[in-house]
Each structure stands twice: as C-alpha cells, then as structure tokens.
Design a protein around this motif. Sequence first.
Motif, PDB file in Angstrom:
ATOM      1  N   ALA A  51       0.847  -1.203   0.000  1.00 42.32           N
ATOM      2  CA  ALA A  51       0.000   0.000   0.000  1.00 42.32           C
ATOM      3  C   ALA A  51       0.878   1.246   0.000  1.00 42.32           C
ATOM      4  CB  ALA A  51      -0.911  -0.013   1.215  1.00 42.32           C
ATOM      5  N   ILE A  77      -3.990   6.976  -0.569  1.00 38.00           N
ATOM      6  CA  ILE A  77      -5.285   6.473  -0.083  1.00 38.00           C
ATOM      7  C   ILE A  77      -6.062   7.621   0.562  1.00 38.00           C
ATOM      8  CG2 ILE A  77      -6.408   4.886   1.527  1.00 38.00           C
ATOM      9  CD1 ILE A  77      -4.005   3.015   1.148  1.00 38.00           C
ATOM     10  N   THR A 109     -11.188   1.659   1.946  1.00 36.77           N
ATOM     11  CA  THR A 109     -10.108   0.764   1.510  1.00 36.77           C
ATOM     12  C   THR A 109     -10.046  -0.476   2.395  1.00 36.77           C
ATOM     13  OG1 THR A 109      -8.817   2.621   0.646  1.00 36.77           O
ATOM     14  CG2 THR A 109      -7.624   0.566   1.121  1.00 36.77           C
ATOM     15  N   VAL A 158      -2.488   0.786   6.427  1.00 31.87           N
ATOM     16  CA  VAL A 158      -2.746   1.780   5.378  1.00 31.87           C
ATOM     17  C   VAL A 158      -2.827   3.203   5.940  1.00 31.87           C
ATOM     18  CG1 VAL A 158      -3.926   0.080   3.951  1.00 31.87           C
ATOM     19  CG2 VAL A 158      -5.253   1.512   5.510  1.00 31.87           C
TER      20      VAL A 158
END
Length: 590
Positions: free
Chosen positions: A83, A88, A94, A113
């Motif tokens: 990741a 993100i 996610t 993440v």
Amino acid sequence: MGSPLKQSKERSLLIGLILTLCMAAIIFRLLWIQVVDAEKLVSQAQESWENNNQVIKAKRGTIYDRTKINALAWEVNAYYFVADPSQIKDVNKTVKLLSPILQIAESSLREKVSQKRRFVPLKENGKFKYPKEVYDKILSLKDNGELKGIYGYKTSARQYSGPQLAHVLGFLNSDDKPVGGVESYYNEKWLKGKDGIIKYKKAKDGMMISDGPEKFQPPVPGKDLVLSIDSSIQNHVEAVLNQVLKSHPAKGATAIVADPRNGEILAMASRPTFDPNRSTSTYTQENGLNLAVQSQFEPGSTFKIVTLAAAINENLFDPNETFQSGTIKIDDQTIRDWQADGWGTISYREGVYKSSNVAFVNLAEKLGADRFQEYIDRFGFGKMNAKFGKKTGLDLPAEEKGIFYHRVPYRSEIATAAFGQGISVTPIQQIQAVSAIANGGVLYKPHLLKEVWDAEQKKLVHREKPTGKRIIEQETAKKVRELLRGAVKYGTGQEADLPGYRVAGKTGTAQKPDPNGGGYLKDKYIVSFVGFAPAESPDVVVYVAFDEPTNAYGSTSGGTIAAPTARDILKKTLQLRGVPPKDEEEFDLK
C-alpha cells in the motif's frame, strides 16, 4: 536625499555586486567539485549507477512421486501487495474492501494503510502470497476507481498436492525457507537452484541510463526430484490411519510401507499432522513431528524378531525343543509372560507364535550377552553400551537414533531387551531391520530419493542406488519368515492375516516408561505390528504403531488395533503393486 539618477546608479551597482558575488560562488563551487570533490563524487555516482543488483529468483525444483507423473510439490504464480498510504484518500473504504479479499483483520489493515510512509507490505501472520484470483479482484476494483494506492507484484509460491505427505515433504515458510522434510534435506543440493543477477546503470530516480544491463547472470533452476513414494499407496495409508483413529483415538500414530528388496519407502504417514498449503495456520511444533523417524519408544514384542534371527543364525534355535513358560528369574528379577501363568511346557515354535517373553529370554541366554548385542548392532540399532543407537541414514532431517544404556548392560537388561523392553528404537529402524528378514538377509539403507532430473535439458542427473550389506544367512531369513507366518496364522497376529497373501509378522504391545522414573505407566501402551507379504517372497514390509490408543470394545493391543490396520494397508498395497493372490500354500515349520 540624492537625485533620482544617483539612486538609480547605486541600485544598479548593488545588483551588479550581488550578481558578481553569486557568479563567483558558483564558479568557486564548480572548481571545488571538479578539483577537490571530483574523485569522491564520481565514486558516489558510480556506486549509484551500478549498485542496482536485482536478484532474479531461480525456479525451485518440482517434487514427483515414483511415477514422475504425479507432482507432489511445485511452483505456481502468486502475488504480493503493498500500500502507498499517501495515495489512499478513504481509509475506511479501503479497509472494508480489502479485508475480506486478503483475509487480514480490519484493525491490522487499518494500521497498515494509515502509516506515514510509502510502500507498506500487506501481510499478517506470515501470509502475504495470494493466487491470481485475488490479484484479479483487486485489479478490477482499481480499474473501477474504487481502490487507490494498492499495488500487486508478481512472485511465486510453493504448492503441494494436499495435506498428504506433509511430514515427508515439509514446506516453505513465509520467508521461503524450507522447514522439515525433503524440502529441507535436499534444499541446498538439488531443489533451490541458484538465483540470477541483473545489474544496470541508473539515475537517482531509478531510471535506466544504459541501453542494456551492465551484467546479466541468468538463474539456474533447481533440479526435479522423483521420490520412491507411490501416491496411490500413500493416499490409502493416510485414509486408513484417519479411519482407525476415529474409532481408536490416540495421542499419535505412524505407518510406513517399504520395498524390502532395495530400501525404497513407498509410503510414510504420521498423526497428528498439518497442511503444507496452509502451514501458517495449521503447523505446530507438536504436529510437525514425523513420528516415523523422530519418535523413540520401547518396541515391545516386535523386537523379538531380532532375537529370533540371531538364535537361528547361530544354530541355537530348535523349534521342537520345549521349555517351561510363565516366569523366569534372571539374577534378582522375575520376568513374566504377558499371560502371567504362561501356557505350561510348550515348544519354542509355540513360544514364537504365542509371543512368550520367557522363550526369548532363554534364547538371549543361549546367545550370551556379547553375541546378542552384536546382532542388535548388525540389524542397524547400534551398540547397547552406547548412550544412543544408530541412525538408518534415511534422507529426512531430524532422524533420531534410539536410546541405550551408555554402559555395559546388566544380565537382566540383556534379558528384557530380548523381548523389546528397556531400550528405545524408532519405527524406521524397525522397518530397516525387518526388511532384512523379508529380503533374505541384507540390511538396506532406507531412502526416499529415486531420481534427480534436469527439467530444462530433460536429462537424468542422478539415480539412487540401493546400499546394503548381508547380516544373516538366506536360510536363516527363510526360517524366520516361516515362524513369523505362523505367528500371524496361529498366534497373536491373526488379525493381520489376509486370505491369498500369507502375511507374516509380529505384534507389539509395549508399556510406556514413567518419565519421572519408577517403572511403567499404568494402562499406557504403544501398540504396533510389523510384517510383510507374501511370506514366501515378500513384496512389501509394513510397520504400524499407535501411541496410547483407546478402544471402546476392550483390549488395546498390537493384535487388536495395529494388526488389522496393517492388514488393510497390505491388502490395497499388494493389489496396487499387481501382486496376485494365490491359493493357500503354507511353508512353515509346523
């Protein structure tokens, strides 16, 4: 105040001075770089350009069964994921999307993440390689714009034919390191191959700045192994063990099938077990033990085969001679038959059939301590005055040796060893020893490797040759086979008999020693059977053992549990190997 013209000249002069100073600094820096720092910077640049060795992983060798058709372990394409948290935007979304796909807990995934660094590996509990279906799911979500900042990269993973053969094969852990089995034993020599290297010049941002690689060393694939294992026999052995353990739960169980004529292992299974395809969630220290080679226990009556063979080989066994069964006193120790009162005065032939401890103590006494110990060593168990026994040399890691006295044994200890008490051996040692009876007197080293192939060149690299030495006469082995046939037909091993195939063998019911000393545990047994068929010309040898089995129907002995298990294994094995049944033709001494 000065005139506007004068102020303008002063500003121009100041600007010119600043520019001059800047130019001077630049020139000075360039001179410094070119003269003073040149060697250092060139070295750093060269290192930056060339220190980009990329390892090209070698393909690991495939493992086959004896047919070279059935693959047991092989390489498959797989993918791992990382990741980039900076890309993100919606962490919760996610996490919700990825968690069920990667089978990583939401809390763990959220922590990964949400980190402030780039390229975070998405792995948990050693699991990080996924099949192409998972990669395709994630790629589909990315293409639809639902998932950002997640990247998949191609790698390889080890695939196994199933949970069968777990202890024989071993597995690769999450770091691609072999754990146990053939994977570990032959890793360096044959399986892993040699990784390749590609080196090229690159700029600081990683872009290549040359037309081709500066250095390219292609990987050398690992070699393919062909084992002596027969997958059909192996699958049947595992199914039989599973079925027996349903009705007779036990702490552990093991079974081995071997070809006595060359030492090839045709099947080997242990319980408890694990699934090498899911090793991170199924493997433990306990179920990872290969009981066939790593367990050591008192063999009990199966060891009487060694005593019998020694006495016959030394012309000290008369099947028609009689003795008083029941008890015998050696020094200050009274030794009893398993049937406490014995059977009165019986012949030594009957003593073998009935598994009389007294009969075998008498035979050991006739042999004498030195000759008896010599035969124990001849049959591959080692020297009784040593602390440990002797490995068979089977090509698996962590083989145990058995346990002896580490001193000159007492007369009473020689007596109890004659019927398999007071010493510890391994199942594979017993298979090796009894195979020598089955094949006519040659002690072969057991082995799993049959052939090694270079898959790219389709070339045979190595073929394993049987290694053996004669330890008893052929006529001795024949007479022992005859008596062991009688032990199955008339004696304690009747549950192992198989119409048309004339099974020969010996049961064993050994009490477990108290680990805290002071004798043996009450009602704690290891029950076993070792035998072969057809008795007159054996094709296979089978060993079966159960550790502390339970039996809702009464007796827990080698004759009631291990013998019928061996019969079921022998029946299918002989059929699979194309050995036809024959009309009952006995050849024993009766």
